[in-house]
Design a protein around this motif. Sequence first.
Motif, PDB file in Angstrom:
ATOM      1  N   ARG A  43       5.274   4.705   6.995  1.00 37.23           N
ATOM      2  CA  ARG A  43       5.777   6.279   7.154  1.00 37.23           C
ATOM      3  C   ARG A  43       6.029   5.904   5.134  1.00 37.23           C
ATOM      4  NH1 ARG A  43       8.054   6.810  11.613  1.00 37.23           N
ATOM      5  NH2 ARG A  43      10.385   6.212  10.756  1.00 37.23           N
ATOM      6  N   TYR A  44       6.688   4.976   5.484  1.00 33.34           N
ATOM      7  CA  TYR A  44       7.849   4.771   3.876  1.00 33.34           C
ATOM      8  C   TYR A  44       6.447   4.563   2.641  1.00 33.34           C
ATOM      9  CZ  TYR A  44      10.151   3.342  -0.159  1.00 33.34           C
ATOM     10  OH  TYR A  44       9.680   2.591  -1.203  1.00 33.34           O
ATOM     11  N   ALA A  45       5.783   3.529   3.529  1.00 35.04           N
ATOM     12  CA  ALA A  45       4.537   3.264   1.772  1.00 35.04           C
ATOM     13  C   ALA A  45       3.522   4.522   1.864  1.00 35.04           C
ATOM     14  CB  ALA A  45       2.981   2.223   2.833  1.00 35.04           C
ATOM     15  N   ALA A  49       2.365   5.266  -2.512  1.00 36.02           N
ATOM     16  CA  ALA A  49       1.681   5.131  -2.597  1.00 36.02           C
ATOM     17  C   ALA A  49       0.635   6.140  -3.697  1.00 36.02           C
ATOM     18  CB  ALA A  49       0.896   5.538  -1.748  1.00 36.02           C
ATOM     19  N   PRO A  50       1.346   7.259  -3.515  1.00 31.64           N
ATOM     20  CA  PRO A  50       0.484   8.629  -4.266  1.00 31.64           C
ATOM     21  C   PRO A  50       1.507   7.957  -6.289  1.00 31.64           C
ATOM     22  CG  PRO A  50       1.236  10.019  -2.390  1.00 31.64           C
ATOM     23  CD  PRO A  50       2.151   7.593  -2.393  1.00 31.64           C
ATOM     24  N   ARG A  55       3.551   4.420 -12.158  1.00 33.24           N
ATOM     25  CA  ARG A  55       5.108   3.954 -12.160  1.00 33.24           C
ATOM     26  C   ARG A  55       4.655   2.181 -12.652  1.00 33.24           C
ATOM     27  NH1 ARG A  55       6.370   6.027  -6.463  1.00 33.24           N
ATOM     28  NH2 ARG A  55       5.344   4.354  -6.109  1.00 33.24           N
ATOM     29  N   ASP A  56       3.153   2.206 -12.590  1.00 28.49           N
ATOM     30  CA  ASP A  56       2.799   0.868 -13.368  1.00 28.49           C
ATOM     31  C   ASP A  56       2.677   1.052 -14.850  1.00 28.49           C
ATOM     32  OD1 ASP A  56       1.376  -1.861 -12.675  1.00 28.49           O
ATOM     33  OD2 ASP A  56       0.046  -0.561 -14.095  1.00 28.49           O
ATOM     34  N   ARG A  57       1.465   2.603 -14.983  1.00 27.88           N
ATOM     35  CA  ARG A  57       1.180   2.725 -16.624  1.00 27.88           C
ATOM     36  C   ARG A  57       2.484   3.218 -17.387  1.00 27.88           C
ATOM     37  NH1 ARG A  57      -1.577   7.555 -15.812  1.00 27.88           N
ATOM     38  NH2 ARG A  57      -3.314   6.541 -14.660  1.00 27.88           N
ATOM     39  N   GLU A  58       3.841   3.695 -16.683  1.00 30.86           N
ATOM     40  CA  GLU A  58       4.755   4.156 -17.728  1.00 30.86           C
ATOM     41  C   GLU A  58       5.798   3.316 -17.686  1.00 30.86           C
ATOM     42  OE1 GLU A  58       4.714   8.681 -17.135  1.00 30.86           O
ATOM     43  OE2 GLU A  58       3.555   8.133 -17.853  1.00 30.86           O
TER      44      GLU A  58
END
Length: 420
Positions: A43-45, A49-50, A55-58
Motif C-alpha cells: 500500500r505504501y509503495a 511510486a507516482p 523527487r529524483d529529477r528535482e
Amino acid sequence: MELNVTSSADLPAPDAVGSRRSRARPRPARLAGDAEVLDAARRYAGTIAPGAVLRDRERRLPWQELEAYVASGLWAITVPHAHGGPEVSAAILAETIAVISDADGSLGQIPQNHYYAMEVLRVGGSASQQQFFYERVLAGDRFGNALAETGARDFKRRTRLTRGASGWRVDGRKFYCTGALYADWIPTLVVAEEDGRDVTYLAFVPRDAQGVTIVDDWDGFGQRVTGSGSVQFDDVRVDDAWVVPFQASFERPTTIGPIAQIMHAAIDLGQARGAFRATGEFVRERSRPWIDARVERAADDPLIIAQYGDLAIQIRAAEASLRRAARFVDAAQAAPDAESVAAASVAVAEARALTTTASLDAGSRLFELAGTAATLDGLGLDRFWRNARTHTLHDPVRWKYHAVGNYFLNGTLPPRHGAL
C-alpha cells in the motif's frame, strides 16, 4: 547543489529522550504478522511510486513520504515480540525493502541503517537499552547513521568518544550518512581508548543535540534523496545509556553483517523489478518495432521477447537466492555460531552477486529494448540505472565472489564485518 545545513541552533531543545519530531507524530500503526506487514508495504509503495520521477529529477527531499512510512508501522517491523513488535523474519524484512525499492530506490534505502542499528541493539545492547530504544521506535523515532569517514583509516584520526568531566563526548566528522538528515537519532561509529587500545562503539546521538551539524551535501548521480551527506560532531554530549558495544559484536559470531547485506541485496532486487516493469510498459505502449522484425508491435519482436525473458530469469533467480539466503540468516539468528553465521554470510553474498547483476542489467537493457524514445529526460527512466549503479557500489561485489569461492574451495570462513 544548494547545501542544507542544520545544527542544534536551528532546532528546538530536545525532550527527555532526545527526540524532536516524535512529540508531534501520531503513534504509528502496530503491524502483526507477515501478511499484514507485506500488505502495508505494498500500500505504501503504491502511494510513493507516482512521485518518484519528480523527487529524483528535482531532488525533492521526501519528508512527508517518510512521515507516512513511519506512520504505516513499517519502521518498527524488526522490534522483537517481547517488546511489542512484529519481529519479522529476514525474508519478510528483505521483501518489504524490495517492494519499497521497486517504487523508489531512495526511499527503499533510507531505513536500511535504521534496521541495521536495530540489529546492533538486538545483538549487543543491554536489556535496558533495548527496552528504551525499541519503545522509541514503536513511538515513531527514526535512526539514521554516521558510520563512514573519508580518508580516516587511522583510528587516531577517527571520530572519538572521550570521557570528560561532564560525561561522554563525541568529536569527529562523518560522510555517506544515509538517513541522518531525516533521523531523530544518529547511531554513530566511535572509537574509545580502553586499557591502551582503541575499541569501537555505536553511540546513539540525538540529531538535535548541541554540537551536531548535518550538511545535506550528498551529490551522487543516483539515490539522490537518501540524505547521504555529512555529519559533524563538536564536543557532543552522549549519555552512558546511549553507547552500545559494536566491536564486541564482531568478535563473536553474530548476524549483524548478514542482516546488513541482505537488506542491500533487497534494495538492488527492488530496483531490478522496477526497471523490468518500466521496460515492459514502455515496449508494449510506446516502442516501435525494428523494421527487420516484420511485426506491428515492438512487444512481438522475437529478439525483444527473448531478451526480456532473459531479464525475467535473472530477476527470478535473484529472488530465489534472496529467499534462500534469508533462511540461512534466520537460522543463524536462532543459533549463532561460527558455522551458521559463515553459512549465512556466504548465502547472502551469493544473493548480492545476483541482485547486483540483475539491477544493473535491467537498468541498462531498459533502453536497449525500449529504444531511443526512452532516453527523453522528462521520463526519468535513467533513474533506474543511476540508482542501481550508485547503490551497488556500496561495497564491491568482486569480494562477494572471493568470499564464496574461498568458502567452497578452501573452507575459509568469511570475515565478520558489516560489509559481508
